[in-house]
Design an enzyme around this catalytic site. Sequence first.
Site, PDB file in Angstrom:
ATOM      1  N   GLN A  41       0.797  -1.115   0.207  1.00 29.07           N
ATOM      2  CA  GLN A  41       0.058   0.000  -0.055  1.00 29.07           C
ATOM      3  C   GLN A  41       0.777   1.308   0.114  1.00 29.07           C
ATOM      4  OE1 GLN A  41      -3.268  -1.994   2.976  1.00 29.07           O
ATOM      5  NE2 GLN A  41      -3.583   0.182   2.598  1.00 29.07           N
ATOM      6  N   ARG A  91      -9.562  -0.395   7.177  1.00 28.62           N
ATOM      7  CA  ARG A  91     -10.414   0.686   6.589  1.00 28.62           C
ATOM      8  C   ARG A  91     -10.896   2.037   7.552  1.00 28.62           C
ATOM      9  NH1 ARG A  91     -14.120  -1.010   1.754  1.00 28.62           N
ATOM     10  NH2 ARG A  91     -14.732   1.050   1.204  1.00 28.62           N
ATOM     11  N   CYS A  92      -9.782   2.527   7.871  1.00 31.28           N
ATOM     12  CA  CYS A  92      -9.999   3.672   8.715  1.00 31.28           C
ATOM     13  C   CYS A  92      -8.764   4.508   8.919  1.00 31.28           C
ATOM     14  CB  CYS A  92     -10.502   3.370  10.188  1.00 31.28           C
ATOM     15  SG  CYS A  92      -9.585   2.590  11.264  1.00 31.28           S
ATOM     16  N   GLU A 119     -13.162   5.564   3.830  1.00 37.16           N
ATOM     17  CA  GLU A 119     -13.341   4.829   5.276  1.00 37.16           C
ATOM     18  C   GLU A 119     -14.312   5.308   6.303  1.00 37.16           C
ATOM     19  OE1 GLU A 119      -9.279   5.771   5.887  1.00 37.16           O
ATOM     20  OE2 GLU A 119      -8.447   3.946   5.052  1.00 37.16           O
TER      21      GLU A 119
END
Lengths: 809, 164
Positions: free
Chosen positions: A240, A387-388, A763
């Site tokens: 990522q 996812r945040c 997110e």
Amino acid sequence: MKDEVTSRDDRIANLKGMGCSRKRVEDARFTQGKGNYVDDIKLDGMIFGDFVRSPYAHARIKSIDTAAALEVPGVLAVLTAKDLEPLGLHWMPTLAGDKQMVLADGKVLFQGQEVAFVVAEDRFAAADGIEAVEVEYEELEVLVDPFKSMESDVVLREDTVDEAGKLVDGAHGPRKHHNHIFTWEAGDKDPTFEVIEAAEVVAEETMYYHRTHPCPLETCGCVALMDKVNGKLTLWGTFQAPHAIRTVVSLISGIEEHNIRVISPDIGGGFGNKVGAYPGYVCSVVASIVTGKPVKWIEDRMDNLMTTAFARDYWMKGRISATKDGKITGLHCHVTADHGGFDACADPTKFPAGFMNICTGSYDIPTAFLEVNGVYTNKAPGGVSYRCSFRVTEAVYFIERMIEVLAIELHMDAAELRRINFIKKEQFPYTAALGWEYDSGDYHTAWDKALKTVDYDALRAEQAQRVEDFKAGKTRSLMGIGLSFFTEIVGAGPVKNCDILGLGMFDSCEIRIHPTGSAIARLGTISQGQGHATTFAQILASEIGLPADSITIEEGDTDTAPYGLGTYGSRSTPVAGAATAMAGRKIRAKAQMIAAYLLEVHDDDVEFDVDRFVVKGVPERFKTMKEIAFAAYNQAIPGIEPGLEAVSYYDPPNMTYPFGAYVCVMDIDVDTGVPDIRRFYALDDCGTRINPMVIEGQIHGGLTEALAVALGQEIAYDDMGNVQTGTLMDFFLPTAWEVPNYETDYTVTPSPHHPIGAKGVGESPHVGGVPCFSNAVQDAFRAFGLRHTNMPHDHWRIWKTANELGLHG
Amino acid sequence: MSKKQHYKITVNGKEEEFLAEPRELLIYTLRERLNITGPHIGCETSHCGACTVTIDGKSVKACTMFVAQADGKDITTIEGIGGPDDLHPLQKAFKEHHGLQCGYCTPGMITRATKLLEENPKPTEEEIRFGMAGNLCRCTGYQNIVKSIMAAAAEMNAAKEATE
Ligand code: FES
Ligand code: FES
């Protein structure tokens, strides 16, 4: 000329710029099976590596015998910590300032830990080789509870105590105990305690935000190729943050950075799982150096769930105080954070608990204090932002539960309690008690719109009737109304306070316009499904007036892309999106000079209009961007260099603060514990909207991951440190059958400091969704005295809640 | 390691003959031996459906079948469903209705959906959700996948009616 008869609206539509639901350019290859993911890479002579992993959560390694494994047909080499030690690679630095064993150095600290790396001609031979490696372990006492760990005599990490028996400082200050990693504080302790102790009403609650895992459909993996002839290392992988990986690889291997090329090919979902550096990457590189061949390492699902990148695992104790009529006066949050055997959290270096200090939420809370204690246990390392943005899900869950508990304490409606405490529109920019400056917001408008759309009062009336019916024995189903209002903090971040291992968290974009009026732009980020190739071209189309369809977006190759910190924490649009707009503006500035020259007027006498520069007040005199692009390459313009290129490195002045209002309506079968989500309404405000179709897709996906976490997904351990949820049989990933249809809605409050006003959205639905689903379950039982129960609310736990409340007769 | 055996399978209309260990999983035969990388691996335990292919007319998860079990069979993967010049309505619909994000589940999803629509050409939303429950997606939340399949079904039915 054709342009002259085309209306301005047509010209705008032709660009497919910001605000339109442009179809995705990525989809052609994915729908035809032509994606190129890391496991699709095939190189001449490629061999495979895989790990011998520890069956024990805590053990001393007495011996490792690799002789039999080396006899297995197809096995080429077996690496252990002893082989890595001379290279200084048996340990590696983590993103959190700690270090982690690459291969077990004398002991193991969690089940599944990497003990030896078997390299073989194919994966099957590697698997056979793994079976043949003999490791002798001596089991040690296992600590899976962070509270017990903080009291235990057992020293998990021998590097926390020096030879004289004194505690060695950690990366974030002194330790309180040998299993203690750090203490991180924000806010004012004494004033907060005074306010709370003197308050008219105080609500207290302890909640556990369980350990879970991002579990993208594609696991982590890489292919390493050391080309000894040219001295170049190429590393393809599920990264990522490819540039950060390049720098880390260079720092730990000593290979100069220009001799390392890191490539992130297509990535099958990340959600935080693919931010960190894992032992598999290091071992593949070493194996390629040793064998001179390309080495592939791909996790299987069990490796993935057991070893790379867990999320959450926060024990949170809260106290919230208010006046009798519900005005919040103070908030205290105390966290015990289970970080596992190594502190490998992926947070900006100065924030060992991420942005947990956003836990005052969307409310105007005058005084607050936060304390987070990180603790070692015998569990896998990680602590990634699933996812945040960094620890924001934990923060939002905490405050949204505290609000509900306070509402119970006050005998008040939870929607009303939120409304009277929201930060008001005119208070922005608003500095919160724990330090952040919220850039913008209009919470009341969003909340009113949400409640009106779902007809909140009617829902409450229906719920009250249902309770009556239940008590009268007319139904066995209860109704829960879940509310959440969240403020995210994303777009890390300003270099002044955000860095990872000293690398500032700016991001970048480089644009080249081709002579015939098409372009390529490269960014420091990397898409894992977010559709950057589609949406970043839209930003550029609007900025430079060339059609999005004529702009190629490229990411993920460190030899060609400008340096950036990658994609996670919803930072791509806030940071790289801003860099894209700024680079576009540099192109436009040069184009303006070229246009003025071509039109034989002064620079200031032309202005940009959609896809061209026009002479002010004379709209029929213009040069299109296409014409300008050509001129940049074929005309000798005095004082202007040929070509049309720009690069921008963007250091954001602040974070962005997306927010939203969610409502979930759920029926719960009291006898089976099965919830039925009958409605989910999500209003998101992510500022300026680039591609509504993509935004909606992100919201559906984030809500579904929220549903998973709230209703069943967890990484569970037994007392011996055995992972009990290591396959997709036990680890809950919702199917199409369990997932509802979502209603999406929006308001638009642009970010005042972002060049295009965008805030990021990927997110938000996860951050806001988890408390919303959880609140719905808990709300169903409020009338029967439930105050709080921990997630995940799987069927059995919901049934148990009903049972404990005496609802089974 | 066991002795290699001779196998013959048909993949996307092409006959393939090779020697392989019987224990080789079909997904690896396809991906590594035959370079057919459309079907993916998400779990190797039959849960995720990323590896879905069609074998003799049935949806099968290629990660839990040995190559020995596939001997003599006719296999279709995403590569055999449609290409640049002859896209399947499902391939078009997934793009049109944003039925994918990272794309990792997509080949398996579409391959499964082709069978679903053969078994049930006019499915309701509920039937789609049930019929696709063997294929996991981590990105989309399924809403747009369902929408894509509905749209493809409508298009295929309209085309069929037009030719009838
Ligand atoms: S890889 Fe075959 S079902 Fe998951
Ligand atoms: S699109 Fe990513 S798993 Fe489905």
